[in-house]
Design a protein around this motif. Structure first.
Motif, PDB file in Angstrom:
ATOM      1  N   UNK A  63     189.226 -31.886  76.231  1.00 38.32           N
ATOM      2  CA  UNK A  63     188.856 -32.377  74.903  1.00 38.32           C
ATOM      3  C   UNK A  63     189.213 -33.855  74.714  1.00 38.32           C
ATOM      4  N   UNK A  64     190.209 -34.329  75.462  1.00 40.71           N
ATOM      5  CA  UNK A  64     190.625 -35.738  75.358  1.00 40.71           C
ATOM      6  C   UNK A  64     190.252 -36.494  76.627  1.00 40.71           C
ATOM      7  N   UNK A  65     189.161 -36.095  77.236  1.00 39.71           N
ATOM      8  CA  UNK A  65     188.804 -36.639  78.545  1.00 39.71           C
ATOM      9  C   UNK A  65     188.545 -38.144  78.512  1.00 39.71           C
ATOM     10  N   UNK A  66     187.881 -38.633  77.466  1.00 40.07           N
ATOM     11  CA  UNK A  66     187.524 -40.056  77.424  1.00 40.07           C
ATOM     12  C   UNK A  66     188.757 -40.957  77.380  1.00 40.07           C
ATOM     13  N   UNK A  67     189.687 -40.773  76.432  1.00 43.79           N
ATOM     14  CA  UNK A  67     190.875 -41.649  76.446  1.00 43.79           C
ATOM     15  C   UNK A  67     191.728 -41.461  77.694  1.00 43.79           C
ATOM     16  N   UNK A  68     191.798 -40.239  78.216  1.00 44.18           N
ATOM     17  CA  UNK A  68     192.565 -40.031  79.440  1.00 44.18           C
ATOM     18  C   UNK A  68     191.921 -40.755  80.621  1.00 44.18           C
ATOM     19  N   UNK A  69     190.595 -40.679  80.701  1.00 41.97           N
ATOM     20  CA  UNK A  69     189.900 -41.355  81.795  1.00 41.97           C
ATOM     21  C   UNK A  69     190.041 -42.870  81.675  1.00 41.97           C
ATOM     22  N   UNK A  70     189.898 -43.384  80.455  1.00 42.14           N
ATOM     23  CA  UNK A  70     190.046 -44.826  80.248  1.00 42.14           C
ATOM     24  C   UNK A  70     191.470 -45.267  80.559  1.00 42.14           C
ATOM     25  N   UNK A  71     192.437 -44.520  80.038  1.00 43.15           N
ATOM     26  CA  UNK A  71     193.833 -44.848  80.323  1.00 43.15           C
ATOM     27  C   UNK A  71     194.148 -44.750  81.801  1.00 43.15           C
ATOM     28  N   UNK A  72     193.567 -43.740  82.465  1.00 43.28           N
ATOM     29  CA  UNK A  72     193.790 -43.598  83.897  1.00 43.28           C
ATOM     30  C   UNK A  72     193.222 -44.762  84.684  1.00 43.28           C
ATOM     31  N   UNK A  73     192.028 -45.225  84.302  1.00 41.39           N
ATOM     32  CA  UNK A  73     191.407 -46.347  85.009  1.00 41.39           C
ATOM     33  C   UNK A  73     192.225 -47.624  84.842  1.00 41.39           C
TER      34      UNK A  73
END
Length: 383
Positions: free
Chosen positions: A319-329
């Motif tokens: 459900x929080x994939x977008x901020x997690x992906x951005x933060x991960x990048x």
């Protein structure tokens, strides 16, 4: 393929399987009730470290008194990077002069540390778990099957490494490590089951505080390994400030707890990833680490990716994939910079900095995403 490589590879496969079978069940299980009083793993960890350094002092004194400081009788069996002795240290010389029956201190060479290494690494892992959530620590290290699986995995890996570096003390070390395993597992489960701390749902501040604790524990482990478990007491003169700093950070982070407002969905998802990763990696962690030197790196990488994928396979995470992906990048970019800017003797130092950079950046990005989402909802409500 050598026996050592085969044992390490088999342990990687079995440990990953054990972690994937046992870990998810614990993650679904509510924390057991608080029971009795216990000793925090941090306290026992410091106690074990004190014993490790006491053994190092006695070992250096023994080497000076009995062997005249010549360590070639043992280093001939070991790779480079071991037994850098504190030549001319007045304390070592004083202890050497006072040793009664100095030949009786021969077991300080390789054997005492064989007993202490397992509780050292598992107490360090337990400290990480407890700093994130005492209830998680109680659940994970209070689980007999998981703890015994971890103890067996770590002992087999340590034993395989011993077998791969044969020396006159190998058989004794293997027996000592087995005894250590039989004592360490019940000690850990007993202590964890009596942990009284409640669960924590940290906000961004709590995760940043956890990051500081994680760095301190990792730094402590690396300094102790370099200066003591590899018998390089001669390195302590240059590294004692790092040791004291790590202990100071652990002390401060244990006493200082920031306000813990309820985190938004992105921060909560990051917290869930950390919890799941720590639980799932407990059993295979050491086997994966030693595959870099003694096993098949590709197998270890595959196992790590599989465990990591399962850690991410969680509804709040999706459900929080977008901020997690951005933060991960962004975090991976920051992690790369921390590795590229500094040249390390041990690659674990670079890995620790990279992990800390990744965690800090992901926490800040997730907190910002939650803040923006909250502001957007406030605007909609006013409208």
């Amino acid at each position: 393929m050598t026996i050592t490589a085969a044992l390490v590879d088999a342990t990687v496969a079995a440990s990953v399987l054990a972690g994937l079978l046992l870990g998810p069940r614990l993650l679904r299980r509510p924390a057991p009730p608080e029971a009795g009083r216990t000793v925090a793993p941090e306290v026992l960890l410091v106690g074990v470290i004190a014993l490790v350094y006491l053994n190092q002092l006695l070992c250096s004194a023994y080497l000076l008194r009995v062997h005249g400081g010549d360590v070639s009788f043992v280093t001939r069996y070991l790779p480079p990077g071991w037994f850098a002795q504190p030549d001319g240290n007045p304390l070592v010389r004083l202890v050497a002069d006072q040793l009664p029956a100095p030949t009786l201190f021969g077991p300080t060479v390789l054997r005492v540390q064989a007993f202490l290494e397992l509780p050292f690494v598992l107490l360090a892992y337990g400290t990480v778990l407890r700093r994130l959530s005492p209830a998680l620590y109680r659940t994970v290290l209070g689980s007999g099957p998981l703890v015994w699986s971890a103890v067996l995995s770590y002992t087999v890996v340590f034993g395989a490494v011993e077998w791969g570096l044969p020396n006159p003390w190998t058989n004794q070390d293997l027996v000592i490590r087995a005894v250590s395993a039989l004592l360490t597992a019940p000690l850990l489960t007993t202590l964890a089951r009596r942990e009284r701390g409640a669960d924590r749902q940290p906000g961004a501040g709590g995760l940043l505080l956890f990051g500081a604790s994680l760095w301190a524990i990792g730094q402590l482990v690396m300094v102790v390994y370099d200066t003591a478990l590899l018998y390089n007491l001669g390195h302590l003169g240059a590294r004692w400030p790092e040791l004291l700093l790590a202990l100071a950070v652990l002390t401060v982070t244990a006493r200082w707890q920031p306000a813990r407002p309820a985190g938004g969905p992105s921060v909560a998802a990051l917290d869930a990833v950390l919890r799941r990763s720590l639980v799932l990696f407990l059993v295979p962690a050491l086997a994966i680490r030693y595959s870099a030197d003694f096993g098949t790196l590709l197998l270890a990488a595959g196992g790590a990716l599989l465990v990591g994928a399962l850690a991410l396979w969680h509804r709040p995470v999706r459900d929080a994939l977008l901020p997690l992906a951005l933060g991960g990048a962004v975090g991976l970019a920051a992690a790369y910079l921390t590795v590229w800017l500094v040249i390390d003797v041990y690659y674990e130092s670079a890995l620790l900095r990279a992990m800390l950079a990744l965690l800090v950046v992901m926490t800040l990005v997730c907190a910002l995403a939650d803040r923006l989402r909250s502001d957007e909802r406030s605007v909609r409500t006013v409208s």
